[in-house]
Design a protein around this motif. Structure first.
Motif, PDB file in Angstrom:
ATOM      1  N   ASP A   1       1.076  -1.538   0.330  1.00  0.00           N
ATOM      2  CA  ASP A   1       0.044  -0.177  -0.115  1.00  0.00           C
ATOM      3  C   ASP A   1       0.467   1.305   0.049  1.00  0.00           C
ATOM      4  OD1 ASP A   1      -2.249  -1.552  -0.152  1.00  0.00           O
ATOM      5  OD2 ASP A   1      -2.629  -1.513   2.456  1.00  0.00           O
ATOM      6  N   ALA A   2       1.693   0.720   0.857  1.00  0.00           N
ATOM      7  CA  ALA A   2       3.088   2.088   0.791  1.00  0.00           C
ATOM      8  C   ALA A   2       3.627   2.742  -0.070  1.00  0.00           C
ATOM      9  CB  ALA A   2       4.045   2.243   2.254  1.00  0.00           C
ATOM     10  N   ALA A   3       4.111   1.349  -1.097  1.00  0.00           N
ATOM     11  CA  ALA A   3       4.770   1.552  -2.570  1.00  0.00           C
ATOM     12  C   ALA A   3       4.297   1.720  -2.881  1.00  0.00           C
ATOM     13  CB  ALA A   3       5.697  -0.117  -2.982  1.00  0.00           C
ATOM     14  N   ALA A   4       2.614   1.548  -3.532  1.00  0.00           N
ATOM     15  CA  ALA A   4       1.591   2.066  -4.109  1.00  0.00           C
ATOM     16  C   ALA A   4       1.021   3.706  -4.121  1.00  0.00           C
ATOM     17  CB  ALA A   4      -0.092   0.966  -4.139  1.00  0.00           C
ATOM     18  N   GLU A   5       1.841   4.024  -2.896  1.00  0.00           N
ATOM     19  CA  GLU A   5       1.156   5.561  -2.943  1.00  0.00           C
ATOM     20  C   GLU A   5       2.212   5.991  -3.527  1.00  0.00           C
ATOM     21  OE1 GLU A   5      -0.093   8.392   0.810  1.00  0.00           O
ATOM     22  OE2 GLU A   5      -0.654   5.866   1.456  1.00  0.00           O
TER      23      GLU A   5
ATOM     24  N   ILE B   1       1.679  -3.413  -8.523  1.00  0.00           N
ATOM     25  CA  ILE B   1       2.528  -2.974  -7.956  1.00  0.00           C
ATOM     26  C   ILE B   1       3.087  -4.468  -7.773  1.00  0.00           C
ATOM     27  CG2 ILE B   1       3.972  -3.116  -4.890  1.00  0.00           C
ATOM     28  CD1 ILE B   1       4.108  -0.422  -6.296  1.00  0.00           C
ATOM     29  N   VAL B   2       2.267  -5.492  -7.401  1.00  0.00           N
ATOM     30  CA  VAL B   2       2.092  -6.899  -7.338  1.00  0.00           C
ATOM     31  C   VAL B   2       2.773  -7.438  -8.711  1.00  0.00           C
ATOM     32  CG1 VAL B   2       0.369  -8.917  -6.257  1.00  0.00           C
ATOM     33  CG2 VAL B   2       0.341  -6.906  -5.146  1.00  0.00           C
ATOM     34  N   LYS B   3       2.158  -6.738  -9.398  1.00  0.00           N
ATOM     35  CA  LYS B   3       2.455  -7.752 -11.191  1.00  0.00           C
ATOM     36  C   LYS B   3       3.859  -6.746 -11.399  1.00  0.00           C
ATOM     37  CE  LYS B   3       1.312  -7.057 -16.265  1.00  0.00           C
ATOM     38  NZ  LYS B   3       0.896  -5.650 -16.942  1.00  0.00           N
TER      39      LYS B   3
END
Length: 77
Positions: A19-23, A32-34
């Motif tokens: 979540d933090a990386a996505a933000e 991010i997961v992909k």
């Protein structure tokens, strides 16, 4: 490109990091997961290829004997 949903249970801390990386990157969590999975798959494919190459080299006798390595290590001290 067609897609498929994959579900995985992950630790809460890891989900929070995603979540933090996505933000931070202003990207969706799925992106991010992909990216992470694509990088991991590429790394694992490379490791597998290197393992096959090493096994082939060993089968062909292309390796350094243990005592040679021990002598080399002793010289590092």
């Amino acid at each position: 490109m067609s897609t498929r949903t994959v579900t995985a249970h992950i630790p809460v801390e890891l989900a929070e990091q995603i979540d933090a990386a996505a933000e931070r990157l202003e990207r969706p969590r799925g992106w991010i997961v992909k990216q992470a999975l694509q990088n991991w798959i590429s790394l694992e494919e490379r490791r597998h290829q290197m393992t096959l190459e090493a096994l082939k080299a060993a089968d062909e006798g292309d390796f350094v004997e243990h005592d040679v390595i021990e002598t080399w290590v002793a010289g590092l001290e």
